[in-house]
Design an enzyme around this catalytic site. Sequence first.
Site, PDB file in Angstrom:
ATOM      1  N   HIS A 104       0.828  -1.217   0.000  1.00 16.86           N
ATOM      2  CA  HIS A 104       0.000   0.000   0.000  1.00 16.86           C
ATOM      3  C   HIS A 104       0.858   1.260   0.000  1.00 16.86           C
ATOM      4  O   HIS A 104       0.556   2.237  -0.687  1.00 16.86           O
ATOM      5  CB  HIS A 104      -0.981  -0.024   1.185  1.00 16.86           C
ATOM      6  CG  HIS A 104      -2.197  -0.851   0.903  1.00 16.86           C
ATOM      7  ND1 HIS A 104      -2.155  -2.223   0.908  1.00 16.86           N
ATOM      8  CD2 HIS A 104      -3.462  -0.508   0.566  1.00 16.86           C
ATOM      9  CE1 HIS A 104      -3.360  -2.690   0.602  1.00 16.86           C
ATOM     10  NE2 HIS A 104      -4.168  -1.676   0.383  1.00 16.86           N
ATOM     11  N   LYS A 140      -9.655  -8.221   7.333  1.00 22.54           N
ATOM     12  CA  LYS A 140     -10.367  -8.521   8.578  1.00 22.54           C
ATOM     13  C   LYS A 140     -10.289  -7.338   9.525  1.00 22.54           C
ATOM     14  O   LYS A 140      -9.375  -6.520   9.433  1.00 22.54           O
ATOM     15  CB  LYS A 140      -9.823  -9.785   9.236  1.00 22.54           C
ATOM     16  CG  LYS A 140      -8.439  -9.643   9.845  1.00 22.54           C
ATOM     17  CD  LYS A 140      -8.071 -10.903  10.605  1.00 22.54           C
ATOM     18  CE  LYS A 140      -6.641 -10.856  11.111  1.00 22.54           C
ATOM     19  NZ  LYS A 140      -6.498 -10.175  12.404  1.00 22.54           N
TER      20      LYS A 140
END
Lengths: 192, 294
Positions: free
Chosen positions: A36, A103
Amino acid sequence: MAELKLPVSEEEIRKLKVGDFVELSGRMITGRDTAHHWLMQDVREDVMPYMKDTVIYHCGPVVAKNDDGSYDFVAAGPTTSIREEPYQADVIGRYGLRGVIGKGGMGAKTLAGLAEHGAVYLHAIGGAAQVLARAIPKVERVFMLDEFGVPEAMWVIEVDRFPVVVSMDSHGGSLHDEVEGESKRRLEELLK
Amino acid sequence: MAVYENLVETFVELIRRASTQLPDDVVSALEKGKAEEQKTGLAEKALGTILENVELARSISAPICQDTGTPVVWIHHPVGVSTRALAAQFHEAVRTATERKFLRPNAVDTLTGRNTGTGAGRGIPFLHFEEWDEPRVEVRMILKGGGSENVGAQYKLPDSRLKAGRDLEGVRRAVLDAVFEAQGKGCAPGVLGVCVGGDRVSAFEMSKRQLLRPIVDTNPIPELAELEERLLREGNQLGVGPMGFGGKTTLLAVKIGVLDRLPACYFVTVTYMCWADRKAAVSIDEGGEVTWLS
């Protein structure tokens, strides 16, 4: 349970609501912390076609290399998504993602990004590395393996009925906000 | 002692067991949680997938979770056994287990960002040695995942935000806050290892050591036994649920240890262990006989 083929259109994604069970089939890509950061340092043209209209999976797999040079995922559950909060909305916008799998849910900036760009947050069951690896029959290719290492590399994978729950939708809905709000109320009750 | 110089394969097997076989006490707690959740709800479905995954991992001898964690290891040994030789063998076992895919290459050079590729690195695995009077070596290990490690917490009391003073009521308030703050991010339902007292080094070690205890046992200190039971009940009342989806099963167990403290310090230290509460233990006697303890 609804089936969703990847790549997917914005229109299809906008139909999804918090609480929906979905099974994904088609091509997606993995990416986590290092990826990222790297995706936002520059426009990474080479991975762009593998991200457009599909989803990024926050996953650092265990991977086996076969004798013919191909790879298999040995264990592949989701990692905690909130670490990508500073980047996620911008990554979605820049690379045309339709969703994120991880998650633990994500924050306000990502939720706004999902609404703006037409994308969803899909919650996989944390720790269910075998059930999820079984839904990943093929590893197509890998980016940045040497530089990032196995868990952090960007793996292009083929999934078959990969099970997830929509926990943040493209209309501002967030299961995580609901649960956190209710649990805060109960905590205050217990700590009175 | 030559018998303790040939333990690499035993340690690899210890790692394989921990990574691929969830202990029965943890499985039972997950099954109990599933039975208590609303049928066909998100919480029940999450626990169903978890139990299916546990079964599958065991049957094909593959990691339950891809984050195979930090091996945190407590080794008891008789006088005269070289701890350096044991440590070298354990490091070798971690490298071998990583090659065999029981562990993920999980050690990253913090300064360069490069993965060591071997599973071992500075401080990984983390080994504790203690000499004892018994004529055998006993090795107890947990595999401590990173997602749940990130939601661990250390409080110093008093804490005015929580209205937590320096007593067990203050401890209770701090621990409940930690469970709330964790939400589903530590892969709930979790097991809490708590240490009351100690310093910032000893307390985290003690909190992790609590995770070696069986899920169902009774703390020998009555007031801690009572607090454990209360925190388990109240933690589950928060309604965070499996994966943070909402539900009744937020915690599987709370285990509390105690250390003495400095007059100035009163720490409450919480280690959050994910539902994949991976632990294994082995004993090797002076004749080289290996006994699996879990």
